[in-house]
Write an enzyme that holds these catalytic residues in place. Structure first.
Site, short mmCIF file in Angstrom:
data_model
loop_
_atom_site.label_atom_id
_atom_site.label_comp_id
_atom_site.label_asym_id
_atom_site.label_seq_id
_atom_site.Cartn_x
_atom_site.Cartn_y
_atom_site.Cartn_z
N CYS A 66 -16.62 39.73 58.75
CA CYS A 66 -16.99 41.14 58.57
C CYS A 66 -18.18 41.23 57.62
O CYS A 66 -18.20 40.57 56.57
CB CYS A 66 -15.81 41.92 58.01
SG CYS A 66 -16.19 43.66 57.78
N CYS A 70 -16.06 44.16 50.72
CA CYS A 70 -14.85 44.60 50.03
C CYS A 70 -14.28 43.40 49.24
O CYS A 70 -13.94 42.37 49.83
CB CYS A 70 -13.83 45.11 51.04
SG CYS A 70 -14.55 46.27 52.23
N CYS A 73 -10.94 41.61 50.22
CA CYS A 73 -10.62 41.31 51.63
C CYS A 73 -10.96 39.88 52.03
O CYS A 73 -12.10 39.43 51.90
CB CYS A 73 -11.35 42.29 52.55
SG CYS A 73 -10.84 42.04 54.27
N CYS A 110 0.03 48.67 65.24
CA CYS A 110 -1.24 48.95 64.56
C CYS A 110 -2.18 47.77 64.74
O CYS A 110 -1.81 46.63 64.42
CB CYS A 110 -1.00 49.15 63.07
SG CYS A 110 0.26 50.38 62.70
N CYS A 141 -1.80 52.71 66.73
CA CYS A 141 -2.64 52.98 65.56
C CYS A 141 -3.76 51.94 65.56
O CYS A 141 -3.53 50.80 65.95
CB CYS A 141 -1.82 52.85 64.28
SG CYS A 141 -2.81 53.06 62.78
N CYS A 201 -4.00 58.10 59.09
CA CYS A 201 -3.30 57.17 58.19
C CYS A 201 -4.32 56.79 57.12
O CYS A 201 -5.34 56.19 57.44
CB CYS A 201 -2.83 55.95 58.98
SG CYS A 201 -2.13 54.65 57.94
N ARG A 273 3.86 54.68 53.03
CA ARG A 273 4.17 53.31 53.47
C ARG A 273 4.06 52.31 52.33
O ARG A 273 3.02 52.22 51.68
CB ARG A 273 3.24 52.89 54.61
CG ARG A 273 3.57 51.48 55.10
CD ARG A 273 2.81 51.09 56.33
NE ARG A 273 3.12 51.95 57.43
CZ ARG A 273 2.25 52.36 58.34
NH1 ARG A 273 0.99 52.00 58.25
NH2 ARG A 273 2.62 53.15 59.32
N1 SAM Z 1 -12.46 46.79 58.74
C1 SAM Z 1 -11.77 48.00 58.77
C2 SAM Z 1 -11.96 48.80 57.51
O1 SAM Z 1 -11.97 48.24 56.42
O2 SAM Z 1 -12.11 50.02 57.60
C3 SAM Z 1 -10.29 47.87 59.09
C4 SAM Z 1 -9.50 46.67 58.59
S1 SAM Z 1 -9.25 46.58 56.83
C5 SAM Z 1 -8.62 44.93 56.64
C6 SAM Z 1 -7.87 47.66 56.54
C7 SAM Z 1 -7.36 47.84 55.13
O3 SAM Z 1 -6.62 46.70 54.73
C8 SAM Z 1 -8.37 48.01 54.02
O4 SAM Z 1 -8.87 49.30 53.93
C9 SAM Z 1 -7.53 47.69 52.79
O5 SAM Z 1 -6.97 48.87 52.26
C10 SAM Z 1 -6.44 46.77 53.33
N2 SAM Z 1 -6.56 45.41 52.76
C11 SAM Z 1 -7.46 44.49 53.08
N3 SAM Z 1 -7.30 43.36 52.35
C12 SAM Z 1 -6.24 43.59 51.53
C13 SAM Z 1 -5.59 42.82 50.54
N4 SAM Z 1 -5.99 41.59 50.21
N5 SAM Z 1 -4.53 43.37 49.90
C14 SAM Z 1 -4.12 44.62 50.20
N6 SAM Z 1 -4.70 45.39 51.14
C15 SAM Z 1 -5.75 44.89 51.79
FE1 SF4 Z 2 -14.41 44.29 56.53
FE2 SF4 Z 2 -12.23 43.65 55.20
FE3 SF4 Z 2 -13.81 45.55 54.26
FE4 SF4 Z 2 -12.38 45.99 56.53
S1 SF4 Z 2 -11.58 45.67 54.45
S2 SF4 Z 2 -14.55 46.49 56.16
S3 SF4 Z 2 -12.38 43.92 57.38
S4 SF4 Z 2 -14.35 43.38 54.50
#
Ligand code: SAM
Ligand code: SF4
Ligand code: DTB
Length: 334
Positions: A66, A70, A73, A110, A141, A201, A273
């Site tokens: 990606c 973040c 992530c 989801c 979802c 959500c 949740r």
């Molecule tokens: N890429 C898309 C986005 O970010 O909008 C969707 C997938 S993203 C992985 C969905 C959510 O997963 C993120 O907004 C975050 O809140 C949660 N998430 C990701 N990594 C995480 C982690 N290590 N611990 C807890 N929540 C996490």
């Molecule tokens: Fe990409 Fe992870 Fe951020 Fe979603 S949360 S936009 S998968 S880096």
């Protein structure tokens, strides 16, 4: 009334509010623990059966690489987390996963994709996945990143029930966590989803080194959206090696429970949740979260890329607590 019937809080529920001040939310966090949990449980019982928890299963339909940054992530291309990347999954693989989720007792499926925003041709492919999951009899979802109004309408027309898009943290802490998309970008996507008529959500992550004021700010943002999200995931950070937050200071478990309780009080009709992070929680802590008003979990041994308690462990937990999955009925006469 049978002794197993939950006692429901009577009296007219006050209408949901959208004008919470930070001071008011702070004052809820500051309540003595017993007072906070009692109030949250009272509110919970006005709107829900306290012995019922909604269960959803997650599947990563496109994994890794990606472009976003973040810091929490494991799927960002910028961090070296040793993840196996995967292109968009074929429809039959997704259908099979949905069938297994339904057989295990899940109500909603989801699907998450590691995209900044989907291209229109990717939305075409995802619509085929929605159709397959619907054919298996599950609610749907998706979380695909930012969406235009037109894309939201197309997904709605395909029968998508919920779109997940999180605010993640307070506006003040946000830039410490993500720089490649703004808070306003997120609010804009939420507006596009809301306007399409799909259910929203939307929640966040705690345990990222934020202050209590940031948790106050996140919950106030969620509660002051034009409509409360129907589903509010509260994720506890899963500290993945290789991400910049791998060594983040863990949140005090009771502060996490307080966050759940305040979410319940601010958004009385939402499913709150207990989302990522349950593998690191004891049964006792999860029980406190349910007492504080959490009434939804992810079910199945994987979240998107990280672990989750297995189905047997969650069945045992539900049995210990006398909880049943939403959509299932207690045996007649109980
Ligand atoms: N890429 C898309 C986005 O970010 O909008 C969707 C997938 S993203 C992985 C969905 C959510 O997963 C993120 O907004 C975050 O809140 C949660 N998430 C990701 N990594 C995480 C982690 N290590 N611990 C807890 N929540 C996490
Ligand atoms: Fe990409 Fe992870 Fe951020 Fe979603 S949360 S936009 S998968 S880096
Ligand atoms: C949400 O708020 N939590 C889920 C879901 N929405 C998509 C994702 C949790 C991801 C945890 C890290 C991982 O497994 O990659």
């Amino acid at each position: 009334m049978s002794s197993a019937a939950p006692s429901r809080e009577s009296g007219a529920a006050p209408p949901p509010r959208h004008d919470w001040t930070l001071d008011e939310v702070r004052a809820l966090f500051d309540l003595p623990f017993a007072e906070l949990i009692f109030r949250a449980q009272q509110t919970h019982r006005r709107h829900f059966d306290p012995n019922e928890v909604q269960v959803s299963t997650l599947l990563s339909i496109k994994t890794g690489r990606c472009p976003e940054d973040c810091k929490y992530c494991p799927q960002s291309v910028r961090w070296n987390t040793g993840l196996d990347d995967e292109e968009l999954l074929p429809v039959e693989v997704v259908r099979e996963a949905a069938r297994k989720a339904r057989e295990a007792g899940s109500e909603r499926f989801c699907m998450g994709a590691a995209w900044r925003r989907p291209k229109d041709r990717q939305v075409d492919r995802v619509i085929e996945l929605i159709e397959a999951v619907r054919e298996e009899g599950l609610e749907t979802c998706l979380t695909l990143g930012m969406l235009t109004a037109e894309q939201a309408e197309r997904l709605r027309d395909a029968g998508l029930d919920y779109y997940n898009h999180n605010l993640d943290t307070s506006p003040e802490y946000y830039e410490d966590i993500i720089t490649t998309r703004s808070y306003q970008d997120r609010l804009d996507t939420l507006e596009n989803v809301r306007a399409s008529g799909m259910k929203v959500c939307c929640g966040g992550i705690v345990g990222m080194g934020e202050s209590r004021d940031d948790r106050v700010g996140l919950l106030a943002q969620l509660a002051n959206l034009p409509d409360h999200p129907q589903s509010v995931p509260i994720n506890q950070l899963v500290r993945v090696p290789g991400t910049p937050l791998e060594d983040a200071e863990p949140i005090d478990p009771l502060e996490f429970v307080r966050t759940i309780a305040v979410a319940r009080l601010l958004m009385p009709e939402a499913r709150v949740r207990l989302s990522a992070g349950r593998e690191a929680m004891s049964d006792e802590m999860q029980a406190l979260c349910f007492l504080a008003g959490a009434n939804s979990i992810f079910y199945g041994d994987k979240l998107l890329t990280t672990g989750n308690p297995d189905v047997e462990a969650d069945r045992a937990l539900f049995d210990r607590l006398g909880i049943r999955a939403a959509g299932t009925r207690p045996p007649a006469g109980s």
